[in-house]
Design a protein around this motif. Sequence first.
Motif, mmCIF file in Angstrom:
data_model
loop_
_atom_site.group_PDB
_atom_site.id
_atom_site.type_symbol
_atom_site.label_atom_id
_atom_site.label_comp_id
_atom_site.label_asym_id
_atom_site.label_seq_id
_atom_site.Cartn_x
_atom_site.Cartn_y
_atom_site.Cartn_z
ATOM 1 N N VAL A 1 41.060 93.003 5.515
ATOM 2 C CA VAL A 1 40.134 93.253 6.624
ATOM 3 C C VAL A 1 39.081 92.143 6.690
ATOM 4 N N ALA A 2 38.679 91.659 5.518
ATOM 5 C CA ALA A 2 37.621 90.637 5.484
ATOM 6 C C ALA A 2 38.121 89.249 5.904
ATOM 7 N N ALA A 3 39.390 88.955 5.666
ATOM 8 C CA ALA A 3 39.904 87.585 5.846
ATOM 9 C C ALA A 3 39.609 87.045 7.250
ATOM 10 N N PRO A 4 39.170 85.775 7.353
ATOM 11 C CA PRO A 4 38.859 85.188 8.658
ATOM 12 C C PRO A 4 40.046 85.261 9.610
ATOM 13 N N ARG A 5 39.752 85.525 10.873
ATOM 14 C CA ARG A 5 40.792 85.761 11.880
ATOM 15 C C ARG A 5 40.856 84.623 12.881
ATOM 16 N N SER A 6 41.997 84.538 13.526
ATOM 17 C CA SER A 6 42.161 83.511 14.553
ATOM 18 C C SER A 6 42.713 84.151 15.824
ATOM 19 N N HIS A 7 42.540 83.424 16.929
ATOM 20 C CA HIS A 7 42.905 83.969 18.244
ATOM 21 C C HIS A 7 43.306 82.849 19.189
ATOM 22 N N HIS A 8 44.431 83.042 19.833
ATOM 23 C CA HIS A 8 44.824 82.163 20.937
ATOM 24 C C HIS A 8 45.420 83.059 22.012
ATOM 25 N N ALA A 9 45.028 82.854 23.273
ATOM 26 C CA ALA A 9 45.439 83.787 24.338
ATOM 27 C C ALA A 9 46.240 83.102 25.439
ATOM 28 N N TRP A 10 46.997 82.056 25.088
ATOM 29 C CA TRP A 10 47.740 81.247 26.076
ATOM 30 C C TRP A 10 46.735 80.406 26.863
ATOM 31 N N PHE A 11 45.947 81.011 27.730
ATOM 32 C CA PHE A 11 44.814 80.322 28.340
ATOM 33 C C PHE A 11 43.548 81.103 28.064
ATOM 34 N N PRO A 12 42.412 80.471 27.794
ATOM 35 C CA PRO A 12 42.254 79.036 27.663
ATOM 36 C C PRO A 12 43.073 78.498 26.481
ATOM 37 N N ASP A 13 43.509 77.257 26.585
ATOM 38 C CA ASP A 13 44.376 76.675 25.568
ATOM 39 C C ASP A 13 43.533 76.223 24.370
ATOM 40 N N VAL A 14 42.966 77.214 23.698
ATOM 41 C CA VAL A 14 42.033 76.957 22.595
ATOM 42 C C VAL A 14 42.372 77.903 21.451
ATOM 43 N N LEU A 15 42.371 77.370 20.234
ATOM 44 C CA LEU A 15 42.541 78.213 19.047
ATOM 45 C C LEU A 15 41.151 78.533 18.508
ATOM 46 N N ARG A 16 40.792 79.803 18.573
ATOM 47 C CA ARG A 16 39.477 80.209 18.070
ATOM 48 C C ARG A 16 39.606 80.741 16.661
ATOM 49 N N VAL A 17 38.720 80.287 15.770
ATOM 50 C CA VAL A 17 38.754 80.795 14.392
ATOM 51 C C VAL A 17 37.369 81.269 13.995
ATOM 52 N N GLU A 18 37.334 82.310 13.189
ATOM 53 C CA GLU A 18 36.035 82.757 12.698
ATOM 54 C C GLU A 18 35.439 81.637 11.855
ATOM 55 N N SER A 19 34.121 81.464 11.989
ATOM 56 C CA SER A 19 33.499 80.246 11.472
ATOM 57 C C SER A 19 33.641 80.101 9.971
ATOM 58 N N ALA A 20 33.735 81.234 9.258
ATOM 59 C CA ALA A 20 33.900 81.118 7.817
ATOM 60 C C ALA A 20 35.145 80.298 7.501
ATOM 61 N N ALA A 21 36.150 80.405 8.374
ATOM 62 C CA ALA A 21 37.371 79.637 8.138
ATOM 63 C C ALA A 21 37.084 78.144 8.268
ATOM 64 N N GLU A 22 36.183 77.796 9.171
ATOM 65 C CA GLU A 22 35.831 76.389 9.357
ATOM 66 C C GLU A 22 35.254 75.832 8.062
ATOM 67 N N ASP A 23 34.331 76.613 7.431
ATOM 68 C CA ASP A 23 33.717 76.119 6.190
ATOM 69 C C ASP A 23 34.770 75.980 5.101
ATOM 70 N N ARG A 24 35.568 77.007 4.986
ATOM 71 C CA ARG A 24 36.430 77.096 3.816
ATOM 72 C C ARG A 24 37.682 76.253 3.959
#
Length: 568
Positions: free
Chosen positions: A494-517
């Motif tokens: 449940v805690a693990a950082p999550r990611s999201h892509h919805a076809w459009f917008p063509d962007v991969l969103r990641v929870e910021s903790a993932a960016e650090d780690r």
Amino acid sequence: MNLRIFPAMSAVCGIVLSTAAVSGADPLLRPTAVAGQRGMVVCVSPPAAEVGVAVLRGGGNAVDAATAVALALAVTFPEAGNIGGGGFMLIKPADAARESVCIDYRETAPAACRAETFVHETAQFGPKTVGVPGTIRGLDSAHKQFGKLPWRELVLPAVTLARDGFPLDAGTARALNGLVEKHAAAFPEFARVYRKPDVTAWQTGDILRQPDLAATLQRLADAGPDEFYAGRTAELLVDEIRRGDGFISFNDLRGYRAVSRKPVHGTYRGYDVYSSPPPSSGGTAIVTMLNILETFPLQEYGRYDPRTLHLMTEAMRRAYADRARYLGDPDFVEIPSHLTTKEHARRLAATIVADRATPSREVALDIPLADEGESTTHFSVIDADGMAVANTYTLQNSYGSLVVVRGAGFLLNNEMTDFNWRPGVTDRMGRIGTPANVVAPGKRMLSSQSPTIVTRDGRTVLVTGSPGGRTIPNTVLNVLLNVLEFEMELDAAVAAPRSHHAWFPDVLRVESAAEDRDAATLTQLRNWGHQVEAISGRQGDAHSILVRKGRVTGVADVRRAAATAVAE
Ligand code: DON
């Protein structure tokens, strides 16, 4: 890390209550896992969870508890808990031979609405955006089919919470202060109901009392669920809509039906996955993504290996393109049956390039692109006999349309905004204009809500779901992979950082903790052509239950507001 977490466990009359206050909590830090064999409720609000557990202790089953929790949340979590909205309740009966069922209590378009009704509409709030509410019919249907205790007993705890009040958590106090200040002029009834009586700002722990809502709930307790659709509550609701020039009529209310549907079913490495069917896109998208990902050795790569995140993103992109192309209310549009097949997934998987992001445009060339929207709540329940309930319901945005029914004290949804308002206009920003989800009288708007139950050999393994609008199926995918593929403990999953892509917008969103780690992983993904965006907010709020080796564990996600897991 600006983390505030209070994992203190306090045992109260045999109830184990674990509370976490969140606001900016770091998803990498583990929430508290609570074990218990005799039934469990995991939800966003401690008083509502306590109501659910009291029902279980009083001889109710998981559906009784879920009904009482849903009604209590309409009082204690007005942001999304509701009687003026709608949702989906997935029920797995205790008897393994009995089929699971998903109760669709999604709102419908009023009969006066047409495909072109909202083409020039810009307001995302207010009486015109309200769909015909389904929550009370949904709870009624669940209770009639599966409940054991009398309806009245399940409503009365909510009456008490509304009449006597409950202590506000920090997030709700802050939200109400902000909304009352901003919207008092346009939504005076909202301000009257949710403003602190002495007109100062709410503080954490202040008691919110809702006498009008208490009276409404009392009517529902005394007269039964029909009261909402044909009684005094219906009159008050229609009066409110008329005053605001909205669309809902008595006939819309009287004609509303909850529908018991067969859940979407898929398999993943020997597990059976059940989730919400259309008019939600959730189950279909989740099963498509799992089918695609099952063809790759993710465990060998590792959870945050760039290959894993790349494949997850490519699966999301393709499933969400299918969502845009095909999905809507199954009573109005033909949903192709191949979307959840292994064969379709193999075809999609074959189009994934190992070291290059596929531009979203390329996966759905048939959808013309023009040149150029969060709150919901999920809870999970299991009882001592193994009956499980995953329930997600919503007002659409936080506090819905901001319209409070005068004299009845409850908020109405703004779910009409989930339809494709501008037919033909699909753009790179994520607006969708495909025909499947265009407005029609009586039609249900496409949802992303994804209450999900995983079983193995007929026995419940995982109960989960989340809020988060279009991110929901991806949040559930993240949790499912963490448990089923990477075999994480539930708190870590449940805690693990999550990611999201919805076809459009063509962007991969990641929870910021993932960016650090995982900076190196994200750099690799950028090199492969993904546009990666670290988000400062959080993705979802997945209150979940895991049954592994006979041990039942509940984990309340700490990404939003106060959270609690309760076990007997
Ligand atoms: O049903 C849906 O897909 C949306 N109306 C859900 C909205 C939502 O999740 C907002 N949440 N946080």
